[in-house]
Design a protein around this motif. Structure first.
Motif, PDB file in Angstrom:
ATOM      1  N   ILE A  62      10.455   6.530  66.530  1.00 19.99           N
ATOM      2  CA  ILE A  62      10.021   7.204  67.751  1.00 19.99           C
ATOM      3  C   ILE A  62       9.350   6.163  68.637  1.00 19.99           C
ATOM      4  O   ILE A  62       8.385   5.515  68.221  1.00 19.99           O
ATOM      5  N   VAL A  63       9.885   5.971  69.833  1.00 23.81           N
ATOM      6  CA  VAL A  63       9.356   4.971  70.757  1.00 23.81           C
ATOM      7  C   VAL A  63       8.782   5.671  71.970  1.00 23.81           C
ATOM      8  O   VAL A  63       9.477   6.449  72.634  1.00 23.81           O
ATOM      9  N   ASN A  64       7.536   5.427  72.226  1.00 23.32           N
ATOM     10  CA  ASN A  64       6.844   6.082  73.342  1.00 23.32           C
ATOM     11  C   ASN A  64       7.017   7.597  73.285  1.00 23.32           C
ATOM     12  O   ASN A  64       7.221   8.256  74.301  1.00 23.32           O
ATOM     13  N   GLY A  65       6.960   8.108  72.069  1.00 23.14           N
ATOM     14  CA  GLY A  65       7.028   9.554  71.894  1.00 23.14           C
ATOM     15  C   GLY A  65       8.425  10.126  71.950  1.00 23.14           C
ATOM     16  O   GLY A  65       8.622  11.327  71.782  1.00 23.14           O
ATOM     17  N   ILE A  66       9.405   9.258  72.185  1.00 27.64           N
ATOM     18  CA  ILE A  66      10.784   9.745  72.296  1.00 27.64           C
ATOM     19  C   ILE A  66      11.603   9.272  71.099  1.00 27.64           C
ATOM     20  O   ILE A  66      11.629   8.075  70.791  1.00 27.64           O
ATOM     21  N   SER A 113       4.043   2.661  72.512  1.00 27.60           N
ATOM     22  CA  SER A 113       3.845   2.707  71.075  1.00 27.60           C
ATOM     23  C   SER A 113       5.153   2.993  70.358  1.00 27.60           C
ATOM     24  O   SER A 113       6.141   3.395  70.969  1.00 27.60           O
ATOM     25  N   LEU A 114       5.103   2.790  69.081  1.00 24.99           N
ATOM     26  CA  LEU A 114       6.284   2.984  68.241  1.00 24.99           C
ATOM     27  C   LEU A 114       5.811   3.504  66.895  1.00 24.99           C
ATOM     28  O   LEU A 114       4.760   3.107  66.402  1.00 24.99           O
ATOM     29  N   ARG A 115       6.567   4.429  66.325  1.00 28.08           N
ATOM     30  CA  ARG A 115       6.216   4.855  64.978  1.00 28.08           C
ATOM     31  C   ARG A 115       7.460   5.179  64.175  1.00 28.08           C
ATOM     32  O   ARG A 115       8.514   5.488  64.736  1.00 28.08           O
ATOM     33  N   VAL A 116       7.328   5.061  62.882  1.00 28.00           N
ATOM     34  CA  VAL A 116       8.406   5.407  61.966  1.00 28.00           C
ATOM     35  C   VAL A 116       7.951   6.612  61.163  1.00 28.00           C
ATOM     36  O   VAL A 116       6.905   6.563  60.503  1.00 28.00           O
ATOM     37  N   ASN A 117       8.710   7.680  61.277  1.00 29.96           N
ATOM     38  CA  ASN A 117       8.375   8.927  60.603  1.00 29.96           C
ATOM     39  C   ASN A 117       9.378   9.154  59.476  1.00 29.96           C
ATOM     40  O   ASN A 117      10.580   9.233  59.709  1.00 29.96           O
TER      41      ASN A 117
END
Length: 255
Positions: free
Chosen positions: A75-79, A107-111
């Motif tokens: 998820i990059v910048n909430g997208i 931001s970036l996250r891995v879910n």
DNA sequence: CGGCATGTTTCGCC
DNA sequence: AGGCGAAACATGCC
């Protein structure tokens, strides 16, 4: 994971952060070494690379591989480039975030509910085969070089040391369009068969990419889960295990 | 509740 | 020695 096609979508999304400075990193300790990853804070992201199913952020310091295993989403910048993975959960919970990276402008996250995601500094990709999006001729070269193998053609295609990026669905789809029985031994296939298969892999990858991912093939997840008939000739579809992976193929036109 | 899931690594057996 | 299949990994869903 996400197969190579999904990794390509993730990599593309991650390029949005190129040029940004990393300001924070939080990581699930089972998925990566938080002490090591903390060294990335302050670094600038200068590029994104992908090979097969592997994605890495390049910085002016180390590189970080983001590996998504079976159910990891980026998820990059909430997208999210992929809203929901096939065979993944329908909903998303923040408690499944395994990596959260903040930058000065995004931001970036891995879910990943299943917690198989892995984050590695300066990964070694030298053992991976050529990328599945390489020209068909190069894919054919890679396959023909493996004709001595004793395994089935499906097992060969899933081997990331031969061609990197092919996953279970793309392999089934390619064999389906090639009319090749997934159980056939590598040695039973001639150069013409293998080059044809390579061509089909290229065409199938391009086609499924344009349609949105590995799950958009003729052998859709719906067909895979139901005991359906072949959409091409109406013969019953077979469902077996090869190398521990569910394999769907047509009993008539795949020989 | 049992079984299954776009994947990789490790272990044991030829 | 090297290659192959099964098991392990961790969790959610049908």
């Amino acid at each position: 994971m996400p197969e190579g096609l999904e990794a390509a979508l993730y990599a593309s999304a991650a390029t949005e952060l190129v040029g940004h400075q990393i300001t924070s990193i939080e990581v699930d300790d089972r998925c990566g070494d938080s002490n090591v990853l903390a060294s990335l804070v302050g670094r600038h992201i200068c590029g994104v690379k992908r090979h097969g199913k592997r994605v890495a952020l390049e910085t002016d310091g180390a590189h970080v591989e983001l590996y998504f295993a079976m159910t990891g989403r980026l998820i990059v910048n909430g997208i999210a480039p992929i809203a929901a993975l096939e065979y993944g959960p329908a909903t998303e919970r923040r408690e499944w975030d395994r990596l959260v990276m903040g930058t000065d402008r995004g931001s970036l996250r891995v879910n990943d509910p299943r917690r198989w995601a892995r984050f590695t500094i300066d990964p070694d990709w030298s053992n991976l085969g050529i990328d599945f999006m390489s020209p068909a001729q190069a894919l054919g070269d890679a396959l023909r070089a493996q004709r001595h193998r004793r395994c089935s053609i499906k097992t060969l295609l899933l081997d990331q040391h031969v061609i990197a990026g092919l996953g279970n669905m793309l392999v089934d789809e390619s064999l389906f369009h090639s009319g090749i029985d997934p159980r056939r031994s590598c040695a039973s296939l001639g150069s013409v068969d293998l080059d044809g298969l390579a061509e089909n892999i290229s065409v199938t990858a391009t086609e499924l990419e344009s349609r949105g991912g590995s799950h958009t093939g003729t052998l859709s997840p719906d067909l895979r889960s139901a005991m359906a008939v072949c959409p091409l000739d109406g013969a019953p579809l077979q469902r077996i295990k090869i190398s521990g992976r569910t394999t769907i193929f047509c009993s008539q036109h795949q020989q």
